[in-house]
Every structure is written in C-alpha cells, then in structure tokens.
Design an enzyme around this catalytic site. Sequence first.
Site, short mmCIF file in Angstrom:
data_model
loop_
_atom_site.label_atom_id
_atom_site.label_comp_id
_atom_site.label_asym_id
_atom_site.label_seq_id
_atom_site.Cartn_x
_atom_site.Cartn_y
_atom_site.Cartn_z
N LYS A 33 -29.86 -6.67 -44.45
CA LYS A 33 -28.62 -6.98 -43.74
C LYS A 33 -28.72 -6.46 -42.31
O LYS A 33 -28.97 -5.27 -42.09
CB LYS A 33 -27.42 -6.36 -44.43
CG LYS A 33 -26.11 -6.73 -43.72
CD LYS A 33 -24.91 -6.08 -44.39
CE LYS A 33 -24.65 -4.72 -43.81
NZ LYS A 33 -23.43 -4.60 -43.02
N ASP A 60 -24.62 -10.10 -40.71
CA ASP A 60 -23.24 -9.69 -41.00
C ASP A 60 -22.47 -9.53 -39.69
O ASP A 60 -22.29 -8.41 -39.21
CB ASP A 60 -23.32 -8.37 -41.78
CG ASP A 60 -21.96 -7.80 -42.13
OD1 ASP A 60 -20.97 -8.56 -42.14
OD2 ASP A 60 -21.88 -6.59 -42.40
N LYS A 62 -19.38 -11.23 -39.17
CA LYS A 62 -17.94 -11.37 -39.47
C LYS A 62 -17.19 -12.15 -38.38
O LYS A 62 -16.24 -11.63 -37.77
CB LYS A 62 -17.29 -9.99 -39.65
CG LYS A 62 -17.90 -9.15 -40.76
CD LYS A 62 -17.12 -7.85 -40.95
CE LYS A 62 -17.66 -7.01 -42.08
NZ LYS A 62 -18.94 -6.33 -41.79
N ASP A 65 -12.64 -16.47 -34.87
CA ASP A 65 -12.25 -17.00 -33.56
C ASP A 65 -11.68 -18.40 -33.79
O ASP A 65 -11.49 -18.81 -34.94
CB ASP A 65 -13.48 -17.02 -32.63
CG ASP A 65 -13.10 -16.89 -31.16
OD1 ASP A 65 -12.10 -17.52 -30.74
OD2 ASP A 65 -13.80 -16.18 -30.42
N THR A 120 -12.71 -3.27 -46.90
CA THR A 120 -12.46 -2.19 -47.86
C THR A 120 -11.88 -0.95 -47.18
O THR A 120 -11.38 -0.05 -47.83
CB THR A 120 -13.74 -1.81 -48.63
OG1 THR A 120 -14.80 -1.69 -47.70
CG2 THR A 120 -14.10 -2.84 -49.67
N ARG A 212 -26.86 3.74 -46.82
CA ARG A 212 -27.34 5.13 -46.82
C ARG A 212 -28.05 5.60 -48.08
O ARG A 212 -29.00 6.39 -47.96
CB ARG A 212 -26.19 6.05 -46.43
CG ARG A 212 -25.85 5.94 -44.94
CD ARG A 212 -24.47 6.44 -44.61
NE ARG A 212 -23.45 5.57 -45.18
CZ ARG A 212 -22.14 5.78 -45.06
NH1 ARG A 212 -21.70 6.84 -44.43
NH2 ARG A 212 -21.28 4.93 -45.59
O1 C5P Z 1 -24.28 3.19 -46.17
P1 C5P Z 1 -23.46 2.31 -47.06
O2 C5P Z 1 -24.13 1.98 -48.37
O3 C5P Z 1 -22.05 2.80 -47.22
O4 C5P Z 1 -23.41 0.93 -46.24
C1 C5P Z 1 -22.65 -0.16 -46.69
C2 C5P Z 1 -22.82 -1.31 -45.73
O5 C5P Z 1 -21.90 -2.33 -46.10
C3 C5P Z 1 -22.50 -0.98 -44.28
O6 C5P Z 1 -23.34 -1.80 -43.48
C4 C5P Z 1 -21.06 -1.38 -44.13
O7 C5P Z 1 -20.74 -1.76 -42.81
C5 C5P Z 1 -21.00 -2.59 -45.04
N1 C5P Z 1 -19.66 -2.94 -45.53
C6 C5P Z 1 -18.88 -2.07 -46.27
N2 C5P Z 1 -17.65 -2.46 -46.71
C7 C5P Z 1 -17.19 -3.70 -46.41
C8 C5P Z 1 -17.98 -4.59 -45.68
C9 C5P Z 1 -19.22 -4.17 -45.25
O8 C5P Z 1 -19.29 -0.96 -46.56
N3 C5P Z 1 -16.01 -4.08 -46.86
#
Ligand code: C5P
Length: 233
Positions: A33, A60, A62, A65, A120, A212
């Site tokens: 991603k 990603d 998003k 517009d 979220t 992460r």
């Molecule tokens: O590090 P982590 O596993 O929390 O990363 C989750 C990824 O998913 C990040 O790139 C975050 O921006 C993305 N994301 C999210 N919740 C959302 C949409 C995207 O955590 N609702």
Amino acid sequence: MKDVIIACDFGTAQQALAFLDKFENCPRKPFVKIGMELFYGAGPEIVRTIKARGHKIFLDLKLHDIPNTVRKTMKVLSGLDIDMTNVHAAGTIEMMKAALEGLTREDGTRPLLIAVTQLTSTSEERMQKDLLINATIGETIAHYAANAKEAGLDGVVCSPLEASLIKETCGKEFMAVTPGIRFADAASDDQVRITTPARAREIGSDFIVVGRPITAAEDPVAAYNRCIEEFCK
Ligand code: C5P
C-alpha cells in the site's frame, strides 16, 4: 484471493525501497500500500519503481472531489498500472461512478476500486456533531457501503469488526479491506478497534492492511510470513 497488504508508510523513496529490499528473497511478493505520505513525498515515480519490482500496489489516496475532477484523476492513476485504489463514499454515488469510468482502461480492464465509508478515526459522537449526520455509525457505514455497491465499486475499507456488517448489507462478494490489525501478543499503538490476522480471516476480511506490526518489527519478513500464515491459510 485473500492477501496481506503491507502499508509502506515511509516519507521517502529511499526508506520505502530499503524496506522492500528485505523481501527480495521472499517467495511471495508482498502486495504494497502506497499512501499519501509516500506518494506526495516521492511522486508517481515511486509507484512505477515498486511496480517494476513485481509488487501489486494499492494506491491509497482517498479521492474526494467533484465527479469530473475525480474521473480525470483516476484516468491518470489507472495509467500507473496500479492494482487497487480508493475514494471517499461521501463524495456521492455520482462521484464514485465517475471514478470507475476514469479508472477503466480502453481494453475494459481496471484496478479494483474501493470506498472509504467513515474513517476509523471518526467516532459516532464526532460524526453526529461535526458532520451533522443524524444516524448511528453502523447505519452510516452500511448505507455508504450500499452506495458504493450501487455505483459499481468492488468493496470498502473498514474496520475488521465491521466486515460482517458489510457482507450482510452488500453480499459476500463485496470486498472488505481491513486495517487495524495487530498480533495477539503486541501493542495496539494508536489503533483502537483492532483484531488479529486470524480473527480478521474468520470475520470475513478479503484483504488485511498491516503497517507497523510489519514495518516496525525486528524481522519484517518473519512478521509478514506470520500474517500470511494466520490470514491466508
Ligand atoms: O501501522 P498500522 O498497521 O496501524 O497501519 C494501518 C494502515 O492503514 C495505515 O496506513 C493507515 O493509514 C491505514 N488506515 C487505517 N484506518 C483506516 C484507513 C486506513 O489504519 N480507516
């Protein structure tokens, strides 16, 4: 079809590529991603470079517009040979249809297109007070997902805990792409509504997006393989 998408949340091309170098001898090329940070920091060239290394790409960005702008932007992104991208469902059914038109190449092929329902990070209280949406967050997510389906999209990004609601509303073929994944024995960081890769599979996620737990792991390849083991097997 189920797959693990690594959120390559780095600020520079060098960092992202150095991270992906670790997967060079991995038999399975990770689906990657690329989010706003890396795309705006490194430019479209980073998409071409990672694609040329054989990775599938979820871009990603998003988009949200007016329909004409989204249609033309999606045409540009489709030319980058990405595999999946997204828009905000809040842009309306008309905007989502325009996105789909823009993404569809002359030969009829196109990347997967999914919609963000409610982020979220948005609580029900903030949605009601700030956005003046007079409904529960579940009702809003189900309604936005139904709009995305009506527009012809392939699925939505949602919390894994919402995946079953999405499947009930839109059918099991409608994809649930779910971030918020943590191993059972790990810290949750800033994510609140989280689940494990194994539980995400049981609930019905089609793709998990993992940042992460893989990017910050001592051994990212082992962490990735653990996700595959739990989620895809
Ligand atoms: O590090 P982590 O596993 O929390 O990363 C989750 C990824 O998913 C990040 O790139 C975050 O921006 C993305 N994301 C999210 N919740 C959302 C949409 C995207 O955590 N609702």
